[in-house]
Design an enzyme around this catalytic site. Sequence first.
Site, PDB file in Angstrom:
ATOM      1  N   HIS A 173      -2.191  -3.959  -2.149  1.00 44.72           N
ATOM      2  CA  HIS A 173      -3.414  -4.692  -1.817  1.00 44.72           C
ATOM      3  C   HIS A 173      -3.199  -6.160  -2.178  1.00 44.72           C
ATOM      4  O   HIS A 173      -2.485  -6.480  -3.145  1.00 44.72           O
ATOM      5  CB  HIS A 173      -4.617  -4.170  -2.601  1.00 44.72           C
ATOM      6  N   CYS A 269      -9.797  -4.837  -9.253  1.00 45.74           N
ATOM      7  CA  CYS A 269      -9.991  -3.614  -8.462  1.00 45.74           C
ATOM      8  C   CYS A 269     -11.267  -2.887  -8.874  1.00 45.74           C
ATOM      9  O   CYS A 269     -11.899  -2.213  -8.059  1.00 45.74           O
ATOM     10  CB  CYS A 269      -8.806  -2.665  -8.637  1.00 45.74           C
TER      11      CYS A 269
END
Length: 701
Positions: A173, A269
């Site tokens: 990511h 996150c």
Amino acid sequence: MSPTPDPRPEFLMCPADFFEIQYEINAWMEGNTGRSRQTRAREQWRALHEEIARRASVKLLRPVPNRPDLVFTANGGLVIGNKAVLGRFRHPERRPEEPLFKAWFEEHGYDVVVPPANVYFEGAGDAIADRAAPRIWLGYGQRSVLEAADWLAHEFPDLEVIPLRLVDPRFYHLDTCLLPLGNGVLMYYPAAFDDRSRRRIQEILPDTMRLEIDEHNALDFACNAVQIDTTLIMHRCSPELAGRLAAHGLTVVQKPLDQFLLAGGAARCLCLRLDEQPPRMRQAAAIDYARRVVTIEGHLFDTGILVRAMDLIAAGGGSFETLELRPGQRREDHSFVRLAVSAPTAAALEPILAQLLQLGARIEETTEKPARLMPAEFDGVAPDDFYCTTIHHTEVLVGGRWIPAERQRMDGVIVVERGDAPRAAVRLIRDLERGDQVVVGVDGLRIVARTKPAGERQTEEFAFMSSAVSSERRVELSVDAVAWEMGRIREHGGKIVLVAGPVVVHTGGIPALCELVRRGYVQALLSGNALAVHDIELAFYGTSLGVDAQSGFSVHGGHRHHLRAINTIRRWGSIAAAVERGALKSGLMYELVRNGIPFCLAGSIRDDGPLPETMMDLVAAQNEYQKLLAGAEMVVMLSSMLHSIGVGNMTPGGVRLVCVDINPAVATKLADRGSLESRPIITDVGLFLTLLVEKIKKLNE
């Protein structure tokens, strides 16, 4: 009275009540199924929540059993203003989270936008709003797809979407390896991205606004931090990085999150920012996203052409959508596929299309576009965007007719002669004459590629550096001795000559070799065209034989970088001129020119180009070699059998010969010439040079 709005930043978090590692969908999870300690994870989550809640408003998403990754709320969507762009997960394990996030956004009054069915988009994990500029940084290639960039650009027309391709599976990511710091500075780990993406970042931000971190800090997820005003909350970073951040006015607060690192997540996150408000452009941002449709017909499955085409698109930083697929009914029947091929820019799409053409693909157009021609400006110099030929039969569309290219060969250019009966022929760059009409781009080209049986086909574009070799013997003692002898020679003004092959570039030895030149340990270099070409390729493009030097991944279309490097130097007229005019700014050849160190490049029958300084008269090259060897006290030979043996035959007795090569046969051949001064060191040349420079630095200290 209505309650006063909370002016603090807003985040969405989800308690870690049901967090555990139940499956493996990223590199961090591999081997960690069932290894997380739930009690410890809850404690770490609460500590992070308390730290953020002291500085911001935190809303909570209710945890749900058997949804262990719901805790990573950043992936649930991207919120800018009152618009919540819902995440669409690539892996089926996380797709049940989508309705939970959608329901929460709707319940709290957000305008929810759902991605198209064919667009994977993993929320703020891959789309990061920059609070200092009207842009969204978008990571693609691991989870989100490139098509998300075009889609987001239409959803937020007054923000520029910058697609960046992620190539390291550890950084799956964007928020694991890039963080805009709010003051215009971008903190990121360069090796997580492909070459084009790194260059794009460099084009957007000057050196002073880029804070590059090393692998150690990247693996500690230093970029996966939550910024609240001037506080940066993260799992961990080195004191050195904390100091660099302090210089930018930021205070680092470290909160252990090792249990979440087992699943590939950390502070950012675990939080979704709900009040992103990047500055907006006054007019719609320009979209450079490019898309073309291609068709391929033939034995697509048993020859592996279809898989190879898909791999080429991905390797070039592109994406594709299958619009139509008609498999053959029998083994002898042809299959047919239509692919919509996308790339971040038109310039990035063109080399992808060129590779697909070499597989026999056709670019689908409503009307056929003729070949684009540009004149050669100088003798022996092609236009920058020249089409690089292959061994396959090629036809060119000129004047409404498809004409075959004569004298077909690899690594050439196509020259078209106009007239009543136009002709096309393949020429080497060096044979071009000023005014020659050279084919550029990929329009108006048709390649007939011969298909091979599945058992014979190559699975990669090239096989350079495909096998790793390591010595089982320690080299430190030999390095120590060589460093000591080189130091003695340098102290009394003696002469050390290097003989080097292109393996020095491929194994990462160029920085160490440059350091030797700068420190005065090299008085002459003997080599061939290849070393200089690949050194210059590295300086210009960051690649060696098309392989990215930082990430180790092949660069799509990189096989022609060496030709582009040659072409650029030929345009300047010489390596020295390129250095003096500021075109060549780094690398071994740059250091040699800047430090006045003589060199000789002896040509061979296989040389491309060649470079202007390369001596194609081998007799003259041998004489120049002999001249530069005169008075040498040590000759260090670095992974070049041809040049090492040639130099060995020219070197008189009494000169110390150090032969560094992974191949014992080279050292054996040198020893066979009868020189007692030959010292073989069987190891990787890049490792040798790195150790040598480290030892020399210690001796100097």
